[in-house]
Design an enzyme around this catalytic site. Structure first.
Site, short mmCIF file in Angstrom:
data_model
loop_
_atom_site.label_atom_id
_atom_site.label_comp_id
_atom_site.label_asym_id
_atom_site.label_seq_id
_atom_site.Cartn_x
_atom_site.Cartn_y
_atom_site.Cartn_z
CG HIS B 325 -2.01 -0.99 1.13
ND1 HIS B 325 -2.07 -2.21 1.41
CD2 HIS B 325 -3.25 -1.10 0.47
CE1 HIS B 325 -3.27 -2.78 1.16
NE2 HIS B 325 -3.93 -1.92 0.56
N GLY B 326 2.20 1.16 0.50
CA GLY B 326 2.89 2.50 0.65
C GLY B 326 4.13 2.24 1.35
#
Lengths: 79, 466, 351
Positions: B325-326
């Site tokens: 996600h990041g």
């Protein structure tokens, strides 16, 4: 057909830890208790060893009912 | 260009839908693919022309490797091509998404601080990387035949899902590109309705309501009272759901309008009664990827697969999903937290004790909120501040962080009623029949969203005060 | 209901919505950018655009007032009277910041052939931040920002700004914030407010919440903002020197409530560095003007007659003593700083 189902029966009983389990072609992850993602991998592994076939990853997620499973296994075993 | 912009839904989308109908009516299959590809590249370039070469490079690379995979027989050579392909995709993702994170952390440990070029994160790289990894695996396992370059490029870069999913599979999209069946009026109407619902969720609920509460709460993270802490966490939890599922709805709606069926991505996740159930309802296409392409191969490589080992693999797979996600520790913690919750969930199942549903639901939802606080926080200190305020460490009284507290509770309740009580957009789409009631509802939602989108805010102190 | 009818109605509703929003913006024209003038009063006139539009058609001015909104009340006729030969335009900008002053100065240098004098007003540098909510008002003229003109206008056509529309409606129906805004000269006033204040100033002071608003906690000077400000002023100065244009710089007469919010050490730092760039007139300290709220619409904006006094002080220095301003140059810096310190100490402790 029934031959495959008969051979699958004990595998399901063992992996799903339920000695009274009776599977039919209509059985699926939805109506059999304990058939979760973990059990699914174990089922597939044992079936692969027992029948000397190999499922593709992409096939596994479609295999959550016994009917489809037998269909696919028939195809694989013909090869 | 985002879906919730006038230039998209008043100009780009109608033009593409009309052109698609013309091409379908005339039976121009190849022209339609070219048209999809070109409009997708235009869509991509409007947002991020500077990273277009990276998308194109990735497309060529994967198209080439898929071809090599096909032309080599099943066996070690094919496996080698597959491994090479997966490695290159992962390397591309790591270089553009994680190099700074890795350099900061590993470099920090070793006391080595390399100066890296400031990469722009290529738009959609997380999505097109996953899609192409799945594609290569499917090709290697002969689930699908590799597509020619035009089809491959169209399938990967297609504008409804390139920026934010749903994550699609070659096996479901490629055949649809070859069928030129005219989408029926009913399909078009359904697509339009789903798009409008998604637009409303994104604009009115996520951006203009819950997003604002969440922003205010997180920016005052250190001074939240007990209730405000929960209000902040819950606001973000609803914001994320309406934002993301709204965007997915819009993607599905666009697909329907173009005569394509895209996979469902959300199925009322906040109705879940367990974390395992939650992941079957939240970002479904990602969950499927995690289960099938991360968890399964890892689990298969462990023999015999005992319960304990399976749980370890689960946590590992969720950690990878978290960091996907990041590039931040908070995302990793988010993944680990959910992995751990799934493990506890599995252990609990073994006890065969069934919790009453209100308790099961509450426990699930609390884990979800805590996870999303981690997801939203800009770092551990902020996450810690919000989470500890939820335990009442900053006081259990109301600190007045939010103006009009009462109104917020009402809006939160309304949002909760929608997320918990209302049928979700996929259920609506299945049973949709154009009617006056639907027409009025759709027009009102569309106009309200447009109004909110076009509002040029002006703060209070015009010509008065600084 | 048939699907095709459903689709047609939705498309119709969307088009109707767009047309309705655009017509409302075009007809009410709250920012004045379309120049439709169906109604006499603006909501919030878009000065950055309207002033340049006017000047493009009238390039014969030679003197310009540049600054934030405070000098916006300075009458150009007064400047013309005190500075012989001046033909003045008031180019004050709401929320103006030094980088914008620089851009507008560059534009003047290029486009105003007679340019001979720039009077630049400065605020306290903590105020130099644009509120993103005022983006529409802070949008520069397309010639200056390099944006396309249609794109600029489309923004005002398509965006619905309830506050601006509301203000336009209120101003057209006798609201007290009504502005007299003359774009042929560039300055404004609030006649209804003036009348209200002159009738009974004490009542007005008590009713205007922004007077007490000014007493907020002291805001620390942002050093990055300060150096940006000084750099922009230095560039303006050197550009004007090169073009042989006179620059007159002054610091606004801040209302005491806003003065109270300034840290003295920050003040010293600011003026010490500013004087290195150019001499300037300083109205920003406690005196009989700044300490009387009746001279202000609210804590920020002095009233037009104070503007007259400011202009007179600028013009007649040093021939006539003024008790409104102090003249800062490198030579006078030390004594002037002493004066400011004493001024702040005595007035703050007594107040």
């Amino acid at each position: 057909m029934n031959e495959i189902l008969d051979r699958l029966q004990p595998i399901f009983r063992e992996v799903l830890e339920n000695d009274d389990l009776v599977i039919t072609e209509m059985s699926s992850a939805k109506n059999i208790e304990n058939w979760d993602s973990l059990a699914h991998i174990n089922l597939v592994s044992v079936i692969e060893q027992e029948f000397k076939i190999r499922f593709a990853l992409g096939e596994l997620e479609t295999l959550n009912n016994v009917g489809d499973m037998i269909e696919l296994m028939k195809k694989k075993m013909k090869r | 260009m985002v879906f919730n912009s006038f230039q998209f839904f008043l100009i780009f989308l109608p033009a593409v839908v009309i052109m698609n109908r013309v091409l379908c009516t005339r039976g121009r299959i190849t022209a339609r693919k070219w048209f999809f590809l070109i409009s997708s590249l235009v869509f991509y370039s409007v947002s991020s022309v500077e990273t277009l070469p990276i998308l194109l490079g990735s497309l060529f690379m994967n198209w080439y490797i898929a071809g090599r995979i096909q032309s080599s027989d099943i066996g070690p050579l094919r496996q080698r091509w597959l491994k090479l392909g997966i490695t290159l995709n992962v390397v591309l993702l790591v270089v553009f998404k994680y190099s700074h994170f890795l350099a900061d952390n590993i470099g920090g440990l070793l006391g080595w601080h390399p100066s890296l070029p400031a990469f722009v994160l290529p738009l959609g790289i997380s999505f097109f990387t996953i899609q192409q990894i799945m594609y290569l695996v499917d090709c290697a396992e002969e689930m699908i035949a590799p597509a020619p370059l035009l089809e491959h490029a169209t399938f990967i870069s297609f504008f409804p899902y390139i920026t934010a999913g749903p994550i699609v599979r070659g096996g479901s999209i490629l055949p649809q590109l070859d069928s030129i069946e005219q989408s029926s009026e009913k399909q078009l109407a359904t697509g339009l309705m789903i798009f409008i619902i998604g637009l409303f969720k994104k604009v009115a609920l996520a951006d203009q309501s819950f997003g604002r509460f969440a922003d205010e709460g997180f920016s005052a993270a250190a001074s939240l009272g007990l209730a405000e802490g929960w209000l902040t966490g819950a606001s973000y939890t609803f914001q994320l759901y309406f934002d993301f599922s709204g965007y997915s709805d819009m993607a599905l709606g666009i697909g329907l309008m173009l005569g394509l069926s895209l996979p469902e991505n959300f199925n009322s996740p906040y109705k879940a009664l367990s974390i395992i159930d939650f992941w079957k309802r939240w970002h479904i296409t990602l969950s499927n990827f995690i289960t099938t392409y991360l968890y399964t191969p890892m689990a298969r490589s462990v023999r015999p697969l005992t319960f304990g080992k399976a749980m370890l693999v689960t946590i590992l797979a969720m950690a990878i999903a978290g960091i996907w996600h990041g590039a931040a520790w908070t995302f990793l913690i988010f993944g680990l937290l959910h992995g751990l919750a799934i493990v506890i969930n599995h252990y609990w199942r073994k006890t065969k004790v069934k919790l009453p549903w209100p308790i099961a639901w509450s426990l699930t939802f609390i884990v979800v909120i805590v996870g999303f606080v981690m997801f939203r926080a800009d770092g551990w200190p902020q996450a810690y501040a919000v989470l500890s305020s939820m335990l009442g460490t900053h006081g259990i009284d109301y600190h007045g962080v939010f103006e009009q507290g009462g109104l917020r509770y009402l809006i939160l309740l309304a949002g909760a009623a929608v997320a918990f009580g209302a049928p979700n957009s996929n259920e609506l789409a299945r049973n949709f029949n154009p009617s006056w009631r639907w027409c009025v509802f759709s027009c009102a939602s569309l106009l309200l969203s447009m109004l909110m989108l076009s509002t040029g805010g002006t703060s209070g102190a015009i010509y008065r005060g600084f | 209901m048939s699907s095709s009818r459903f689709i047609r109605y939705i498309i119709g509703a969307a088009l109707l919505g767009v047309v309705a929003a655009w017509s409302v913006n075009y007809i009410i024209d709250p920012f004045g950018v379309f120049g439709t003038r169906f109604f006499p009063e603006y909501g919030f006139p878009q000065e950055r655009y309207m002033k340049i539009e006017y000047l493009k058609k009238h390039p014969d001015y030679n003197t310009f007032l540049i600054g934030g909104s405070r000098p916006g009340v300075i009458k150009t006729e007064v400047v013309d009277r005190y500075f012989p030969g001046a033909k003045t335009y008031n180019l004050s900008l709401l929320d103006g910041i030094p980088s914008e002053f620089e851009k507008y100065t560059e534009w003047l240098v290029k486009n105003m052939p007679d340019l001979s004098h720039v009077i630049l007003e400065l605020d306290w540098p903590v105020g130099y931040e644009h509120d993103p909510k005022n983006a529409q008002l802070n949008e520069l003229h397309p010639d200056i920002s390099g944006r396309s003109r249609n794109d600029f206008l489309l923004d005002f056509l398509a965006k619905i700004n309830f506050r601006a529309l509301g203000e336009a409606i209120s101003n057209n129906t006798g609201g007290l914030n009504q502005m007299e805004y003359d774009f042929t000269k560039g300055y404004w006033s609030r006649p209804l407010r003036d009348k209200q204040i002159d009738t009974n100033c004490d009542v007005y002071k008590a009713s205007e919440e922004l007077f007490s608003d000014g007493k907020k906690a002291r805001k620390k000077l942002d050093t990055a903002l300060l150096s940006e400000t000084l750099a922009a002023i230095a560039r303006i100065k050197s550009l004007l020197d090169k073009k042989k244009v006179k620059l007159t710089l002054f610091l606004s007469p801040f209302n005491k409530h806003q003065l109270d919010a300034i840290e003295l050490s920050d003040y010293e730092q600011f003026v010490t560095q500013l004087v290195k760039i150019t001499d300037f007139y300083n109205f920003m300290y406690y005196n009989k003007i700044t300490m009387n709220d009746c001279n202000y619409y609210e804590a920020s904006h002095f009233r037009p007659y104070i503007g007259d006094l400011v202009v007179r002080s600028l013009a007649e220095h040093p021939n006539r003593d003024s008790d409104l301003h102090r003249y800062f140059s490198r030579e006078t810096l030390v004594p002037e700083l002493e004066f400011i310190k004493a001024n702040f100490f005595s007035e703050r402790s007594s107040g």
